[in-house]
Design an enzyme around this catalytic site. Structure first.
Site, PDB file in Angstrom:
ATOM      1  CB  SER A   1      24.754   1.225  25.969  1.00 30.14           C
ATOM      2  OG  SER A   1      24.272   2.200  25.056  1.00 30.14           O
TER       3      SER A   1
ATOM      4  N   GLY B   1      14.027 -10.548  25.333  1.00 25.65           N
ATOM      5  CA  GLY B   1      14.987  -9.705  24.635  1.00 25.65           C
ATOM      6  C   GLY B   1      16.318 -10.377  24.345  1.00 25.65           C
TER       7      GLY B   1
ATOM      8  CE1 TYR C   1      20.752   1.824  29.456  1.00 25.50           C
ATOM      9  CE2 TYR C   1      21.642   3.349  27.821  1.00 25.50           C
ATOM     10  CZ  TYR C   1      21.306   2.062  28.205  1.00 25.50           C
ATOM     11  OH  TYR C   1      21.538   1.008  27.351  1.00 25.50           O
TER      12      TYR C   1
ATOM     13  N   GLY D   1      18.757 -11.126  26.301  1.00 25.80           N
ATOM     14  CA  GLY D   1      19.144 -12.166  27.245  1.00 25.80           C
ATOM     15  C   GLY D   1      18.552 -13.511  26.898  1.00 25.80           C
TER      16      GLY D   1
END
Length: 289
Positions: A138, A25, A164, A27
């Protein structure tokens, strides 16, 4: 006006960068591009074999080390065995919308991965960090709420997405308080935030609906989603800058310094959260640098 891309990365020769969650992903893309620019990149990952396979054929200098940021025992071992200088830490590892699972320390795995682990890792490595800490958050942090009495979802009924949201707000507040402490100590190290907008990665693979990856042209590709992280890690941005896509709602686009939510800028909550986290983890009573 020209848009910033990975082709605009500066020469990173001689720099050492740690990227957590770099086995895939955002990273992995971040690690790949920083190595291509000349950095020595250390991939801190739960599955070293998978990461080692992923970097086969990539240009640059890599080192793969085991690091499970959800397990504070693993975080401590990683930090204790680090030798040499460290210019940049990218706290990228994250999980989203996962069922309630407890870490060896009794924390829910989502908050541990997205917040407690980065908090402890950064504090333990801080004496070695020479340039900056980049923490990936996020836009959904805007829906978060910090419960200082139950950070690890022990007394509240666990809610997958709320956990989250809260963890991503916590990392924003962590960056704010870290920068305040660094400034107060006279350190030149910067704490910076980045978010990818909405990117089509495996992050939401555990989501029952999987709606994010079905948004098609409305979201960033993984390559584009990594750009704010790369920008935050390499450009001359101020401490506690919040870098995200420049499009409407910061959902997609090219890197731009924007602003987090008002809750993410609450200095009182940031200080109280730091104290509560330090009490839970036993780390973070001082900024060593």
């Amino acid at each position: 006006m020209a848009k910033w891309t990975a082709d605009d990365l500066p020469d990173m020769t001689g720099r050492t960068v740690l990227v957590t969650g770099a086995g895939g992903g955002l990273g992995l893309i971040t690690a790949r591009e920083l190595a291509r620019a000349g950095a020595r990149v250390v991939l801190g990952v739960r599955n070293p074999d998978k990461a080692a396979e992923a970097i086969i054929g990539m240009a640059g200098t890599f080192e793969v080390r085991h690091l499970d940021v959800a397990d504070l025992g693993s975080v401590r071992q990683f930090a204790e065995t680090w030798t040499g200088d460290l210019d940049i830490v990218v706290n990228n590892a994250g999980v989203m919308d996962v069922p309630l699972t407890r870490t060896p320390q009794g924390f829910d795995v989502q908050t541990a991965t997205n917040y407690f682990g980065p908090f402890v890792l950064t504090n333990l490595l801080l004496p070695r960090i020479g340039d900056r800490v980049v923490s990936v958050t996020s836009q959904l942090h805007r829906q978060g709420r910090i419960d200082l009495d139950d950070l690890a979802w022990r007394s509240r009924k666990y809610h997958r997405m709320k956990a989250y949201y809260d963890s991503k707000l916590a990392i924003v507040l962590f960056s704010l308080e870290l920068q305040r402490r660094l400034t107060a100590s006279g350190s030149s190290v910067r704490s910076v935030l980045a978010h990818p907008g909405i990117a089509s990665t495996s992050l939401a693979a555990h989501s029952p609906s999987g709606f994010i990856n079905r948004l098609g042209f409305l979201i960033n590709t993984p390559e584009r989603g990594a750009l704010p992280i790369l920008y935050a890690a390499t450009q001359d941005v101020p401490g506690n800058a919040y870098v995200g896509p420049d499009g409407p709602g910061s959902i997609r686009g090219y890197p731009k310094v924007r602003k987090p939510s008002s809750a993410g800028l609450d200095e009182t909550t940031a200080r109280n959260l730091w104290r509560a986290t330090a009490a839970l983890t036993g780390v973070g009573t001082e900024v060593a640098r």
